[in-house]
Motif scaffolding. Structure first.
Motif, PDB file in Angstrom:
ATOM      1  N   ASP A 151       0.845  -1.190   0.000  1.00 50.40           N
ATOM      2  CA  ASP A 151       0.000   0.000   0.000  1.00 50.40           C
ATOM      3  C   ASP A 151       0.883   1.245   0.000  1.00 50.40           C
ATOM      4  N   LEU A 152       0.568   2.196  -0.865  1.00 49.20           N
ATOM      5  CA  LEU A 152       1.417   3.379  -1.006  1.00 49.20           C
ATOM      6  C   LEU A 152       1.499   4.174   0.294  1.00 49.20           C
ATOM      7  N   ASP A 153       0.391   4.298   1.010  1.00 47.06           N
ATOM      8  CA  ASP A 153       0.426   5.037   2.277  1.00 47.06           C
ATOM      9  C   ASP A 153       1.290   4.321   3.309  1.00 47.06           C
ATOM     10  N   PHE A 154       1.275   2.988   3.279  1.00 49.62           N
ATOM     11  CA  PHE A 154       2.159   2.227   4.171  1.00 49.62           C
ATOM     12  C   PHE A 154       3.619   2.529   3.843  1.00 49.62           C
ATOM     13  N   VAL A 155       3.948   2.524   2.570  1.00 45.37           N
ATOM     14  CA  VAL A 155       5.325   2.772   2.144  1.00 45.37           C
ATOM     15  C   VAL A 155       5.780   4.172   2.548  1.00 45.37           C
ATOM     16  N   THR A 242       2.166  -6.613   7.172  1.00 43.10           N
ATOM     17  CA  THR A 242       1.509  -5.677   6.262  1.00 43.10           C
ATOM     18  C   THR A 242       0.720  -6.421   5.196  1.00 43.10           C
ATOM     19  N   ASP A 243      -0.220  -5.713   4.591  1.00 43.01           N
ATOM     20  CA  ASP A 243      -0.969  -6.266   3.468  1.00 43.01           C
ATOM     21  C   ASP A 243      -0.096  -6.267   2.218  1.00 43.01           C
ATOM     22  N   VAL A 244      -0.205  -7.333   1.448  1.00 40.70           N
ATOM     23  CA  VAL A 244       0.481  -7.435   0.162  1.00 40.70           C
ATOM     24  C   VAL A 244      -0.591  -7.543  -0.918  1.00 40.70           C
ATOM     25  N   TYR A 245      -0.490  -6.690  -1.914  1.00 42.89           N
ATOM     26  CA  TYR A 245      -1.479  -6.627  -2.982  1.00 42.89           C
ATOM     27  C   TYR A 245      -0.905  -7.227  -4.261  1.00 42.89           C
TER      28      TYR A 245
END
Length: 569
Positions: A151-155, A242-245
């Motif tokens: 997720d971009l916000d996570f990064v 974390t979520d992985v997409y």
């Protein structure tokens, strides 16, 4: 600062004492032959380090996509140390009767922009009583048309404060070009009220956190406000859940329409449950196992020849997999892939009227030459080792490159001079092309390049109009008409009609499937791992050749290709 270590440690010629399909897992993942990709000091690696993820268990708990989403939440994983991705084995079933081969894996994270910033690669460990090799094998066995991102916000939480590029005024990103493998590059922004772009250098040393661009360099996601962070260095730490997409990759998706057409063909033949899939019925392989953003000397440290020799001939990862898989048909993706394959194995390519070494219309000429059932192209090899025979006959098809959707539009193609003559001789038809909203005329970039008359919509209606109003012009155009998805499907249909491909109907309510290629396989069920789905094709039950036999076959193929190539040169 401690020097990072490769995961797994680099090794060459690992003797796993396993069947070849498993042996490749232990060899390709740990391969360090090419010092360009794997220098002795990991801090000298030209690419990365990139965010990575790991599974929480040896067999991951996945969310399956519903339908065919462009992007979906795949699983809950854990971040690992940033790194450069390991070499890749083939995606999919090891006995899939259809295979594709490209040059080498792409490197999405290299590209500046939102997608590259969020991209992540597998970096499997044996932590927490898991097994890294099982994870790696499982990942590539079931990979299809998706690759991963965070997720971009996570990064963004892990942007380093040092060296951030802060917008001085409102504006937009105009350019973010990277022209070689070096860690340094520049972006250009246009601040509101300025008449010229501002060039901003992004410099760092190899092995240190890389600069990422938090905007695209094209609209609409290239507009920023004063005070926004435009670019920054990124370091996603290890050990964070974390979520992985998963996101669809256009290259992989390019074959899907062809498989849909072939499935419809099989359904019309009575196989009502036919659903031919990437990954299950099509194995996806590359000639070179390690990734790069482009395939030319600027991105390979002027070591292209060395890399090709190491991976294609010396280690021969791709040909070893091909020897084990024994595909009925192999689609070579793009002219460069064909050139690499031909250069290594020219003596084993069989075609009554050989293709030109310098095709006038590049991959389109090669495509036309290889789909011709009157002049089919095959890869053929046979041998006997220690009293055991081995034979391989695979139909070869060279396709336009999968990365460009316009290559697969229905289209007429002709040389620049022929097109100039066509405009004069059939001015009324040319006027129709120019005025039609369903047609784009794309001239070649160079004088020797071909012009494409692309049908972007309403193909049936366009042909109706041509047949009705411009039948003489259509006769001139037709010999160089391409509809690649349809023509690729016709190859599969022809192979089915001739008995080379077959479909096994399911028993006791089970789904049917495209018959697997000849030979045993224990990739999914063996002494190291057993995947939950096992092998629905009962390949582990078939008698297997002695361990090492297929390696000897591959070595003979490499030698025969080189010997025959020298004889013919």
């Amino acid at each position: 600062m401690n020097t990072p270590q490769y995961n797994p440690p680099r090794a060459v010629n690992v003797d796993s004492k396993d069947p070849l399909e498993i042996d490749l897992v232990y060899n390709v993942r740990s391969c360090g032959t090419c010092k360009f990709f794997w220098p002795d000091n990991p801090l000298k690696q030209p690419y990365g380090p990139y965010p990575t993820f790991d599974f929480d268990s040896s067999i991951p708990k996945e969310n399956k996509p519903e339908g065919s989403p462009e992007d979906y939440l795949w699983l809950k994983g854990k971040t690992r140390e940033e790194a450069f991705p390991n070499g890749e084995v083939m995606d999919g079933c090891r006995k899939a009767p259809i295979m594709t081969i490209g040059i080498n894996p792409n490197m999405t994270a290299f590209a500046p922009g939102l997608q590259g910033t969020s991209w992540a690669y597998p970096n499997f460990t044996s932590d927490d009583k898991t097994d890294a090799w099982t994870k790696y094998a499982y990942y590539y066995r079931y990979r299809s048309v998706y690759q991963e991102h965070l997720d971009l916000d996570f990064v963004k939480q892990y942007l380093l404060p040092e060296g951030q590029i802060i917008a001085e005024k409102d504006g937009q990103v105009m350019s973010a070009e990277r022209t070689n493998q070096g860690p340094d590059y520049s972006i250009e922004v246009l601040y509101d009220g300025d008449s010229e772009n501002t060039v901003i250098p992004l410099n760092r040393s190899t092995g240190t956190p890389r600069y990422v661009l938090l905007y695209n360099h094209y609209g609409p996601d290239n507009v920023f406000k004063k005070g926004d962070v435009i670019a920054a260095r990124l370091n996603v730490p290890a050990g964070i859940s974390t979520d992985v997409y998963q996101e669809q990759i256009g290259y992989y998706e390019q074959f899907v329409p062809t498989l849909k057409m072939f499935s419809d063909f099989l359904k019309a033949k009575g196989m009502k449950d036919a659903d031919i899939q990437i990954g299950e019925d099509v194995g996806q392989l590359d000639m070179v196992a390690c990734a790069s953003p482009h395939w030319n000397e600027d991105y390979l440290g002027n070591q292209e020849e060395t890399i090709v020799n190491n991976c294609v001939s010396k280690n021969s990862w791709a040909i070893k997999q091909m020897v084990q898989t024994k595909p009925v048909v192999l689609y070579l993706v793009g002219e460069s892939s064909w050139n690499m394959f031909r250069d290594a194995f020219d003596g084993l390519i069989d075609q009554k009227y050989p293709m030109p070494k310098y095709p006038k219309d590049g991959a389109f000429t090669l495509f036309k030459e290889t789909i011709d059932d009157n002049n089919p192209c095959y890869f053929k090899f046979s041998t006997e080792i220690d009293g055991r025979k081995y034979e391989l006959t695979t139909r070869l098809i060279v396709t336009p490159h999968f990365s460009y959707n316009t290559n697969f539009l229905p289209q007429f193609r002709m040389s620049g001079s022929d097109f100039d003559a066509f405009k004069k001789d059939y001015a009324d038809c040319y006027a129709y092309f120019e005025q039609s909203k369903d047609i784009d005329i794309v001239p070649g970039e160079e004088s020797e390049d071909y012009t494409a008359i692309q049908i972007t919509s309403n193909t049936y209606q366009v042909f109706e109009e041509l047949e009705k109003q411009f039948s003489d012009a259509l006769k001139v155009l037709s010999p160089d008409y391409y509809n690649p998805h349809r023509q690729m499907a016709e190859v599969l249909e022809g192979l089915y009609n001739h008995g080379n491909l077959s479909y096994k109907e399911g028993e006791s309510g089970e789904k049917g499937y495209l018959t697997r290629s000849e030979g045993a396989c224990s990739f999914c069920v063996n002494d190291h791992w057993k995947f939950p789905l096992g092998c629905p094709y009962k390949k582990p039950e078939e008698p297997a050749p002695p361990v090492g036999f297929l390696k000897k076959v591959a070595a003979q193929i490499v030698a025969a290709g080189k010997t025959d190539q020298k004889k013919s040169s």
